[in-house]
Each structure stands twice: as structure tokens, then as C-alpha cells.
Design an enzyme around this catalytic site. Structure first.
Site, PDB file in Angstrom:
ATOM      1  N   HIS A   1     -12.980 -27.851  10.755  1.00  0.00           N
ATOM      2  CA  HIS A   1     -13.856 -28.042  11.918  1.00  0.00           C
ATOM      3  C   HIS A   1     -15.291 -28.379  11.509  1.00  0.00           C
ATOM      4  O   HIS A   1     -16.075 -28.841  12.343  1.00  0.00           O
ATOM      5  CB  HIS A   1     -13.817 -26.806  12.832  1.00  0.00           C
ATOM      6  CG  HIS A   1     -14.522 -25.603  12.294  1.00  0.00           C
ATOM      7  ND1 HIS A   1     -13.865 -24.551  11.703  1.00  0.00           N
ATOM      8  CD2 HIS A   1     -15.832 -25.264  12.268  1.00  0.00           C
ATOM      9  CE1 HIS A   1     -14.736 -23.618  11.343  1.00  0.00           C
ATOM     10  NE2 HIS A   1     -15.942 -24.039  11.686  1.00  0.00           N
TER      11      HIS A   1
ATOM     12  N   ASP B   1      -7.061 -25.058   9.238  1.00  0.00           N
ATOM     13  CA  ASP B   1      -8.493 -25.302   9.416  1.00  0.00           C
ATOM     14  C   ASP B   1      -9.178 -25.489   8.067  1.00  0.00           C
ATOM     15  O   ASP B   1     -10.270 -24.978   7.825  1.00  0.00           O
ATOM     16  CB  ASP B   1      -9.160 -24.168  10.204  1.00  0.00           C
ATOM     17  CG  ASP B   1     -10.583 -24.519  10.625  1.00  0.00           C
ATOM     18  OD1 ASP B   1     -10.859 -25.721  10.822  1.00  0.00           O
ATOM     19  OD2 ASP B   1     -11.434 -23.615  10.721  1.00  0.00           O
TER      20      ASP B   1
ATOM     21  N   ASN C   1     -21.884 -20.373   8.030  1.00  0.00           N
ATOM     22  CA  ASN C   1     -21.115 -19.803   6.925  1.00  0.00           C
ATOM     23  C   ASN C   1     -19.723 -20.417   6.828  1.00  0.00           C
ATOM     24  O   ASN C   1     -19.016 -20.217   5.834  1.00  0.00           O
ATOM     25  CB  ASN C   1     -20.947 -18.286   7.072  1.00  0.00           C
ATOM     26  CG  ASN C   1     -22.058 -17.500   6.422  1.00  0.00           C
ATOM     27  OD1 ASN C   1     -22.817 -16.831   7.102  1.00  0.00           O
ATOM     28  ND2 ASN C   1     -22.162 -17.578   5.110  1.00  0.00           N
ATOM     29  N   SER C   2     -19.288 -21.116   7.873  1.00  0.00           N
ATOM     30  CA  SER C   2     -17.942 -21.677   7.887  1.00  0.00           C
ATOM     31  C   SER C   2     -17.699 -22.542   6.657  1.00  0.00           C
ATOM     32  O   SER C   2     -18.481 -23.446   6.358  1.00  0.00           O
ATOM     33  CB  SER C   2     -17.734 -22.518   9.147  1.00  0.00           C
ATOM     34  OG  SER C   2     -17.689 -21.710  10.292  1.00  0.00           O
TER      35      SER C   2
ATOM     36  N   LEU D   1      11.311 -20.711   5.266  1.00  0.00           N
ATOM     37  CA  LEU D   1      12.546 -19.933   5.161  1.00  0.00           C
ATOM     38  C   LEU D   1      13.654 -20.534   6.001  1.00  0.00           C
ATOM     39  O   LEU D   1      14.833 -20.363   5.708  1.00  0.00           O
ATOM     40  CB  LEU D   1      12.310 -18.486   5.627  1.00  0.00           C
ATOM     41  CG  LEU D   1      11.484 -17.567   4.730  1.00  0.00           C
ATOM     42  CD1 LEU D   1      11.322 -16.209   5.393  1.00  0.00           C
ATOM     43  CD2 LEU D   1      12.127 -17.406   3.359  1.00  0.00           C
ATOM     44  N   GLY D   2      13.263 -21.198   7.094  1.00  0.00           N
ATOM     45  CA  GLY D   2      14.267 -21.734   8.009  1.00  0.00           C
ATOM     46  C   GLY D   2      14.731 -20.704   9.009  1.00  0.00           C
ATOM     47  O   GLY D   2      15.906 -20.700   9.417  1.00  0.00           O
TER      48      GLY D   2
END
Length: 465
Positions: A105, A135, A209-210, A266-267
Site C-alpha cells: 500500500h 501487502d 512506519n509502514s 495443503l489442499g
């Protein structure tokens, strides 16, 4: 033992008239290191960068013709204008060759990305890979010589109470370091990522800070800061970081030249164990995830897991919610074999599950719809586990999904956009792209579309031709 985990502060008495001399030597022991974070910060901070982005946004201008009275008679189109929008964030250099990880973002739709290092060198950055599901975005800068970087910590070894430092550029004031502890693990309440499995910390994290670093006391990258829980927009002592093990997989994908991230699975599709269910299956507490569906010939199916099994742990990590069934395999590589402990008919069993990528079965068959119909301008595709993983859908989902809608098209006008599943057209169930195109080509005065959003909410629309 406590002395090794907590910062140590001591007050020394000095003789009268003797001035305190500044301490310039580096801490020599492990105990002294815990008394100051300066050596850790000195090593780690050069690898944390500031990121500045610019993008052009279109803004609709309000006018008197927005009034419903005028729209009723004139259909006067609204005017719009473009403006340059700037934003800032943080990033972490994870390879001496200039590979940088940040939040998606932070750089999403940016036309220009500038990276500023701690030593004030500036670089234009290119985007190697974006992964909206986690993200995360991977950038690359070209520098003369190697750059400082942070090695990854094993985020699976993090424990509640561990000391951590957050490094970033809050509010654009410049590089800042805050300290705290790991407050909780496996948090799934922050909805910034489809892989909702976060490290929670009370280290102050604020806007800007992202994409910055959450490091351990050895200066290794434990996670990438991504969100805060706040009503005011400032830090309330509840911040979230994407675990380093998940970040590393995205970085490896970018470094390998991939345009998108493929994650093993894992399915299975699971649901959490409630206290009532725990009593029924014989557990002394709510834990694990119930297998609700097993993909035919998938990794779990081949290992013998069945619907109704309660998965208790994967590779030694206990399972407490269904999100862990996606997260644990996503931090591993294709072909890895994980031991899965599960409960069946009141008895504990184990299975060796060999991880594989979700299959693209059926073929996606991307198709752009044209003509005089409400889906004109949309791109639709057949859902498969691989495509569902790519767009953040239930991997067991099937049918037809809209991938995009061209701006200004009929589809966008009727808000038939990305993420909607097409259930039926004019009463005909649509399970494949061919079903949709056939139904749209039928001679009709109007169309009745039944669609569903990602949360399963169904809407029915009647639209004239």
C-alpha cells in the site's frame, strides 16, 4: 534469568566534585548489551530506508449539475481534474544488491518511487513484484557497491515477551527507533492482508512506519511493520508486523524473477474449533481446525486426511484457527514434507504431507466480454485453486469470477467489477466462462444477473439491453 531479558538500569554514586565521564566503550557482555540498544540500532538502522512516492489521481469536481434535478433533465457529465499526490513510508534492504521490501500500500499505483538511505543517498526504485495478498512489495535500486542489509530472523521462534525494536519514518520526521516487546503472536484481527497472521507489538508504530523493520535484539529482521490498531490515527501500543518467514518467501520469489508469488498449500478448507466442538471431539480446550473440505488429489488428500479430521499442529506448530492452515504452508517451499498431527474418531494420528502448488484446474480461460450486455468491458475467468489463491478467494471455490472491468464500460457502470462471482444469467446457472458467453449471446430484451461478492452475499440485477 530475568537480567538477560530486561534492560538493566543502574544509578552510580560519584564522589563530590568528580564529574561523570561519558561512556564510549562498546558493551562487552551479553548483560551489558541488554542495558542499551545502541549497538543493535547502529548495525540495523542503515538498512532501513525512507520511501517517497508520487502518483497522479483523478478527482471529480463538484458543481451545480451534481444536483439530481439537473441530472434528471440534462445528463450533464461531471468534470474532473488531475492532481499529484505524494506519500511516504519505510522500507528494509534485505540484500546487499539493493533488494528492498516494503508494504504494497506504500507504493501501490505510484508513478515515481524514490528511496532515501540513512546516509542520505537517493535512488530511483523499480518495482520487481507486488503481492497485495500479503501487502508486500519488492523494490530494487541500483547502487555502486554493496548496501547494508538486514538478515532474516526465524519468526517462528519469536515468543511473547521478546524485546523488539521498530525502525521507520513516522509522520515523515526522519528515521526513528522505538522499543517494546512481542505482545502476541498469530494475531488474525488486522485485515490488511489475506494472510492474517501477524506479530503484535507494543513498540510505537505510527503512519509512515509502514514497511519499516521490526527487529530482534540480535539486529535481525523479525517482521515488516504494516498496521496499527488506532481510533485516532496515532499509536495506541497495538501494532502489527508481517512475520519474517512469510516476507522471505515473497522476497525469494522476486529474486528468482517471478512476476507473482506462488505459495504451497495443503489442499484443505478448515473451520476453527469452538468450545462446544472441543467437548464433542474429546479435546480439553478449543484448539485446532476442523477439515471441512479436501481438494481431490491435493497434498492432504494424498496423505490420507479426510473431512471431519481436526488438525492439531503442523510441523510442530500448534493450530488455533483456520488461517494457520494457509499460513504454515505459505512459509515453506514446494516439495517440503510437513508432519501434520490430527484427531480422528477421538484418536491422534500423524500424516506426512508433501506440499505442492495449487493447481490451475480448470484452465482459467481469461475472456474479455464485448457487445451490448451488462458485462461488456469485463474480463472473466474460470476459478481454480491457483486463481483463487492469486485473487484471495476461498481455494475450494469454483465457477466464474470477474477479474477486472474497463473504466467507462457497461460492466463498470453497473458496478460489476473485480472479485464478483457470476452465479447465473437469465436463470441459467453459469459454471464456466463458456456458460456465461453463451447466455449473454441469447436474444433477450433484458438480462437478469445473479452475482456474489467475496463474502458470499448474493445480489440479483435486472438490466435492459
Amino acid at each position: 534469568m530475568l537480567l538477560r531479558l530486561l534492560p538493566v538500569f543502574c544509578l552510580c554514586l560519584l564522589p563530590v566534585g568528580v564529574a561523570a565521564q561519558p561512556q564510549t566503550t562498546q558493551p562487552a557482555t551479553d548483560l551489558e548489551l541488554r542495558a542499551t540498544y545502541a549497538p543493535v540500532v547502529e548495525r540495523a538502522a542503515p538498512a532501513v530506508v525512507n520511501i517517497y512516492t508520487k502518483k497522479v489521481v483523478t478527482q471529480r469536481m463538484r458543481s451545480v449539475f451534481d444536483d439530481p434535478f439537473f441530472r434528471e433533465f440534462g445528463g450533464v457529465p461531471g468534470r474532473s481534474r488531475q492532481r499529484l499526490q505524494s506519500s511516504l513510508g519505510s522500507g528494509v534492504i534485505v540484500d546487499e544488491g539493493g533488494i528492498i521490501v516494503t508494504n504494497n500500500h506504500v507504493v501501490e499505483n505510484a508513478g515515481e518511487i524514490k528511496v532515501v538511505l540513512a546516509d542520505r543517498r537517493e535512488f530511483e526504485a523499480e518495482v520487481l513484484l507486488t503481492d497485495p495478498q500479503t501487502d508486500l512489495a519488492i523494490l530494487k535500486v541500483a547502487a555502486d557497491g554493496p548496501l547494508p542489509f538486514l538478515p532474516f530472523a526465524d519468526s517462528d521462534t519469536a515468543a511473547v515477551g521478546d524485546i523488539v525494536l521498530a525502525i521507520g519514518n513516522p509522520f515523515g520526521v526522519g528515521q526513528t527507533v522505538t522499543s517494546g516487546i512481542v505482545s502476541a503472536l498469530s494475531r488474525t484481527s488486522a485485515s490488511v492482508s489475506d494472510y492474517q497472521f501477524f506479530i503484535q507489538t507494543d513498540a510505537a508504530i505510527n503512519p509512515g512506519n509502514s514497511g519499516g523493520a521490526l527487529i530482534d535484539v540480535d539486529g535481525n529482521l523479525l517482521g515488516v511493520n504494516t498496521a496499527i490498531y488506532s481510533r485516532s490515527g496515532g499509536s495506541n501500543g497495538i501494532g502489527f508486523a508481517i512475520p519474517g518467514n512469510l516476507v522471505r518467501q515473497v522476497v525469494n520469489s522476486a529474486a528468482g524473477g517471478q512476476m507473482m508469488v506462488r505459495r504451497p498449500w495443503l489442499g484443505v478448507q478448515g473451520t476453527p474449533v469452538t468450545s462446544d466442538i472441543a467437548r464433542v471431539v474429546g479435546l480439553d480446550r478449543p484448539m485446532g481446525a476442523i477439515v471441512g473440505e479436501v481438494f481431490p488429489k491435493g497434498p492432504a488428500d494424498k496423505a490420507g486426511l479426510k473431512e471431519g479430521d481436526v488438525i492439531l499442529d503442523i510441523a510442530g506448530a500448534e493450530i488455533y484457527d483456520a488461517e494457520a492452515l494457509r499460513y504454515r504452508p505459505a512459509t515453506r517451499s514446494e516439495g517440503d514434507v510437513l508432519e501434520v498431527r490430527y484427531l480422528r474418531d477421538g484418536k491422534e494420528k500423524t500424516a506426512k504431507v508433501k506440499l505442492a502448488f495449487p493447481p490451475e484446474r480448470p484452465a482459467r480461460n481469461d475472456t474479455r466480454i464485448e457487445g451490448s450486455n451488462p458485462l461488456s468491458g469485463a474480463v472473466i475467468a474460470n476459478l481454480s485453486p491457483a486463481l483463487a489463491e492469486e485473487i484471495g478467494f476461498n481455494p475450494m471455490a469454483s465457477g466464474v469470477v470477474i477479474l477486472e472491468a474497463e473504466r467507462g464500460s457497461y460492466a463498470s457502470r453497473y458496478r460489476l467489477g473485480r472479485g464478483l462471482s457470476i452465479l447465473s444469467v437469465n436463470g441459467e446457472k453459469t459454471e464456466t466462462v463458456e456458460d456465461v458467453t453463451k447466455a449473454l449471446n441469447a436474444e433477450q430484451r433484458y438480462f437478469i444477473l445473479q452475482v456474489a461478492d467475496r463474502n458470499g452475499r448474493v445480489s440479483t440485477m435486472r438490466i435492459g439491453r
